[in-house]
Enzyme design. Sequence first.
Site, PDB file in Angstrom:
ATOM      1  CB  VAL A  20      -0.767  -5.571   1.075  1.00 37.98           C
ATOM      2  CG1 VAL A  20      -1.919  -5.589   0.255  1.00 37.98           C
ATOM      3  CG2 VAL A  20      -0.992  -6.791   2.286  1.00 37.98           C
ATOM      4  CG  ASP A  21       2.603  -2.640  -3.857  1.00 39.58           C
ATOM      5  OD1 ASP A  21       1.945  -1.768  -4.667  1.00 39.58           O
ATOM      6  OD2 ASP A  21       3.694  -1.857  -3.609  1.00 39.58           O
ATOM      7  CB  THR A  22      -1.124  -3.196  -7.527  1.00 34.81           C
ATOM      8  OG1 THR A  22      -0.178  -1.925  -7.880  1.00 34.81           O
ATOM      9  CG2 THR A  22      -2.347  -3.004  -6.572  1.00 34.81           C
ATOM     10  CB  VAL A  59       7.273  -2.707  -2.619  1.00 32.10           C
ATOM     11  CG1 VAL A  59       6.869  -3.014  -1.323  1.00 32.10           C
ATOM     12  CG2 VAL A  59       6.906  -1.325  -3.264  1.00 32.10           C
TER      13      VAL A  59
END
Length: 62
Positions: A20-22, A59
Amino acid sequence: GSTSYIYDTSAGSGTYAYIVDTGIITSHNGFNWAANDIISKSYSNYGTVLDIFAPGTSVLSS
């Protein structure tokens, strides 16, 4: 140092990893192996938000 690694070839089999990342650039050619598994979702109330630094791409590739 040692460059020999011993590991069970079935290690990780049947497991899932969630990131979960932007700023994940899902169209990046380095992710062809996961093209059908990447789910992109925006929860912004302001429409599509562009994360120009795309840290999620780094990531995800790690």
